[in-house]
Design a protein around this motif. Structure first.
Motif, PDB file in Angstrom:
ATOM      1  N   ASP A  22       1.872   6.305  -7.111  1.00  0.00           N
ATOM      2  CA  ASP A  22       0.792   7.165  -7.608  1.00  0.00           C
ATOM      3  C   ASP A  22       1.170   8.644  -7.485  1.00  0.00           C
ATOM      4  N   LEU A  23       1.807   9.016  -6.381  1.00  0.00           N
ATOM      5  CA  LEU A  23       2.232  10.408  -6.219  1.00  0.00           C
ATOM      6  C   LEU A  23       3.304  10.770  -7.237  1.00  0.00           C
ATOM      7  N   THR A  71       2.544   1.604  -3.438  1.00  0.00           N
ATOM      8  CA  THR A  71       1.581   2.030  -4.460  1.00  0.00           C
ATOM      9  C   THR A  71       1.237   3.508  -4.298  1.00  0.00           C
ATOM     10  N   GLU A  72       1.079   3.955  -3.052  1.00  0.00           N
ATOM     11  CA  GLU A  72       0.803   5.376  -2.802  1.00  0.00           C
ATOM     12  C   GLU A  72       1.953   6.248  -3.307  1.00  0.00           C
ATOM     13  N   GLY A  97       0.817  -1.210   0.000  1.00  0.00           N
ATOM     14  CA  GLY A  97       0.000   0.000   0.000  1.00  0.00           C
ATOM     15  C   GLY A  97       0.848   1.256   0.000  1.00  0.00           C
ATOM     16  N   ARG A  98       1.897   1.282   0.807  1.00  0.00           N
ATOM     17  CA  ARG A  98       2.782   2.457   0.849  1.00  0.00           C
ATOM     18  C   ARG A  98       3.501   2.635  -0.482  1.00  0.00           C
ATOM     19  N   ARG A 153       3.239  12.404   4.940  1.00  0.00           N
ATOM     20  CA  ARG A 153       2.591  11.306   4.216  1.00  0.00           C
ATOM     21  C   ARG A 153       3.328   9.989   4.363  1.00  0.00           C
TER      22      ARG A 153
END
Length: 249
Positions: A48-49, A44-45, A41-42, A130
């Motif tokens: 995406d950023l 992928t985040e 999840g981290r 973040r």
């Protein structure tokens, strides 16, 4: 899009040439399967950023995101890095340098510890919020400062690399992957950038050799040997570009 079963074994610039960004994204997803759900999840985040910030950026013939993907994949596959903070910082290693205003603008209100009007400081604070302060510290270590226009910018770049990486061993790993993509990959670009990149990066080869072989560089002995081989290859390619014999009249 269909990808071959051997995508996980293909050299990254071969994936780039044949399958482009979709192929590199597929390879990234293959690599992150080794991580648990929270880590995925981290990662992928962060991806995406990076994709959002660099959405309009290009590196001569390709989307800029390709470079960031190769840096992250190289660390996971060739360097066997399993430290999620390091891979996240690898994906975002150019975010503050290239897009501080966009990152700063994404902050909701005041960001703790960041001086008003300092986009770089605010951008780093946003990353700290973040992804954690360690990610922000690693990104800061590989972010170029403002250079003195009265001095040679490449000399200042080399000084910055040597000083910032001296005190951040994990940042060395990110920067070495970045350098490998730029140095070994120099033959995959075109135009004047081939020569300008070779001139910029060639003097850094001995700097990276020293950094890689330091005892506190957190990589295994086989990985260090692999990187030293890659630095030798980069030097060979720089020599082929820059040391051409004079042509007879």
């Amino acid at each position: 899009m269909e990808f071959p079963a051997y995508l996980a074994t293909m050299p990254m610039h071969a994936i780039t040439e044949i399958h482009g960004e979709p192929g590199l994204l597929a390879r990234f997803r293959l690599e992150v399967r080794a991580f648990d759900e929270a880590a995925r999840g981290r990662l992928t985040e962060a991806l995406d950023l990076a994709a959002e910030l660099h959405r309009e950026d290009r590196r001569v013939r390709e989307p800029y995101l390709n470079h960031l993907l190769r840096v992250a994949i190289r660390m996971m596959h060739h360097y066997q890095v399993r430290d999620v903070d390091v891979i996240v910082a690898g994906l975002l290693h150019d975010a503050v340098e290239d897009h501080p205003d966009e990152l700063a603008a994404s902050s909701c209100g005041e960001t703790a510890g960041a001086p008003a009007g300092d986009a770089t400081a605010v951008a780093l604070a946003v990353l700290a919020e973040r992804f954690g302060p360690r990610v922000a510290r690693l990104v800061a270590a590989v972010t170029n400062p403002a250079y003195d226009p009265a001095r040679d910018k490449h000399a200042q770049y080399r000084e910055h690399v040597a000083a910032s990486l001296d005190r951040e061993p994990w940042a060395r790993v990110i920067k070495i992957s970045d350098f490998t993509d730029n140095g070994v990959g120099v033959i995959h670009t075109v135009g004047p950038k081939v020569t300008s990149s070779a001139r910029k990066y060639r003097p850094l080869v001995p700097v990276y050799r020293d950094l890689v072989t330091r005892p506190d560089t957190p990589l295994s002995a086989p990985v260090k040997r692999h990187i030293l081989d890659q630095l030798d290859l980069a030097e060979e390619r720089f020599s082929a570009i820059l040391d051409q014999p004079a042509q007879p009249n």
